[in-house]
Design an enzyme around this catalytic site. Structure first.
Site, PDB file in Angstrom:
ATOM      1  N   LYS A   1      30.769  27.947  29.616  1.00 41.26           N
ATOM      2  CA  LYS A   1      31.932  28.841  29.663  1.00 41.26           C
ATOM      3  C   LYS A   1      33.153  28.257  28.953  1.00 41.26           C
ATOM      4  O   LYS A   1      33.229  27.069  28.681  1.00 41.26           O
ATOM      5  CB  LYS A   1      32.265  29.192  31.119  1.00 41.26           C
TER       6      LYS A   1
ATOM      7  N   ARG B   1      23.974  28.401  38.378  1.00 42.64           N
ATOM      8  CA  ARG B   1      23.511  29.383  37.376  1.00 42.64           C
ATOM      9  C   ARG B   1      23.723  28.789  35.981  1.00 42.64           C
ATOM     10  O   ARG B   1      24.850  28.552  35.575  1.00 42.64           O
ATOM     11  CB  ARG B   1      24.314  30.666  37.554  1.00 42.64           C
TER      12      ARG B   1
HETATM   13  C1  9MG Z   1      26.652  37.292  35.561  1.00 42.34           C
HETATM   14  N1  9MG Z   1      27.480  36.117  35.674  1.00 42.34           N
HETATM   15  C2  9MG Z   1      28.186  35.517  34.677  1.00 42.34           C
HETATM   16  N2  9MG Z   1      28.848  34.464  35.164  1.00 42.34           N
HETATM   17  C3  9MG Z   1      28.564  34.391  36.472  1.00 42.34           C
HETATM   18  C4  9MG Z   1      28.943  33.540  37.519  1.00 42.34           C
HETATM   19  O1  9MG Z   1      29.797  32.552  37.316  1.00 42.34           O
HETATM   20  N3  9MG Z   1      28.451  33.761  38.749  1.00 42.34           N
HETATM   21  C5  9MG Z   1      27.606  34.806  38.979  1.00 42.34           C
HETATM   22  N4  9MG Z   1      27.147  34.978  40.242  1.00 42.34           N
HETATM   23  N5  9MG Z   1      27.204  35.648  38.031  1.00 42.34           N
HETATM   24  C6  9MG Z   1      27.690  35.444  36.809  1.00 42.34           C
END
Ligand code: 9MG
Length: 260
Positions: A204, A238
């Site tokens: 990010k 994630r």
């Molecule tokens: C779909 N998505 C993109 N970034 C995310 C994040 O930080 N957390 C979650 N739960 N979904 C995300």
């Protein structure tokens, strides 16, 4: 949790995996590398992303979901904020709902209440198109805690057991650079809410902007934030880079086990 974007405009893998076969190849690799959940998303949530119709999202995600269920034992998560997509994914056996809008959109609470699968409630201030324009909080950590309490209440009122919920502070979703790092440093603030925490920082802007790195140069930053998130209480991470993240987390785990 390995990320599988089936969007043509995803911010970091740019639509490489729009076809089922390509998606399955990526899923197989993520499973080999150690992912226990695959998160399928058919609508980009990156800052400035455009809306996608229900039909387009269904066409992008559901065939891939079915193909993964047919070919792998791995748990599958649907990254959606649309009740119709949630309903169809549940029908096809999805294992988790990942909603960046925390079930606030029309019909989502009701659809989720009719299933018994886990749901990730993510915090976002504003909407993806504008959320990064000067985000403001009275107190970042208190405001997000209060948001979680309200969404937990809304879920319980709709008939969703608290035990099904997972909380996510939403890195990059209406947070300045400093706010993102404050959240990461204080993730344990949300532990008293008594629910598992999910963290998503992979590739990010909070990494790129701090380190001045393009999307394809953010692996070291992504791994560092993954380790810090687990150290500070996250139990689901994630990520795009499953293998490298598993390596980093195994080192964290053994040092934790051997601590005096
Ligand atoms: C779909 N998505 C993109 N970034 C995310 C994040 O930080 N957390 C979650 N739960 N979904 C995300």
């Amino acid at each position: 949790m390995g990320i599988l974007n089936v969007t043509p405009d995803s911010f970091s893998d740019g639509g490489k995996f729009t076809q089922i076969d390509n998606a399955l190849v990526q899923v197989e690799q993520m499973v080999i590398d150690g992912a226990s959940i695959i998160d399928i998303g058919g609508e980009s949530t990156r800052p400035g992303a455009v809306d996608v119709s229900v039909n387009d999202e269904l066409v992008r995600t559901i065939p891939v979901l079915k193909a993964i269920k047919e070919n792998f034992k791995v748990a599958v998560s649907i990254d959606t904020s649309k009740s119709a997509v949630m309903a169809e994914a549940i029908e096809q056996g999805v294992d988790l709902i990942n909603d960046v809008c925390a079930l606030k959109n029309d019909g989502c609470l009701a659809v989720a209440a009719q299933s018994n699968i886990p749901i990730c409630l993510m915090h976002m201030q504003g909407k993806p198109r504008t959320m990064q324009t000067n985000p403001q909080y009275d107190d970042l950590l208190d405001d997000i805690s209060e948001f979680f309490r309200q969404r937990i209440d809304a879920c319980q009122t709709a008939g969703i057991n608290k035990e099904r919920l997972i909380l996510d502070p939403g890195f990059g979703f209406g947070k300045s650079l400093e706010q993102n790092y404050k959240l990461l440093a204080n993730l344990s603030t949300f532990k008293p809410l008594g629910l598992p925490l999910l963290s998503g920082t992979s590739r990010k802007s909070m990494i790129g902007d701090l380190l001045n790195r393009e999307v394809n140069e953010r692996l070291s930053g992504s791994l560092t934030t993954a380790v810090l998130a687990v150290q500070n209480g996250a139990s689901i991470i994630r990520v795009h880079d499953v293998k490298e993240t598993m390596d980093a987390l195994k080192i964290l785990q053994i040092t934790h086990q051997l601590q005096r």
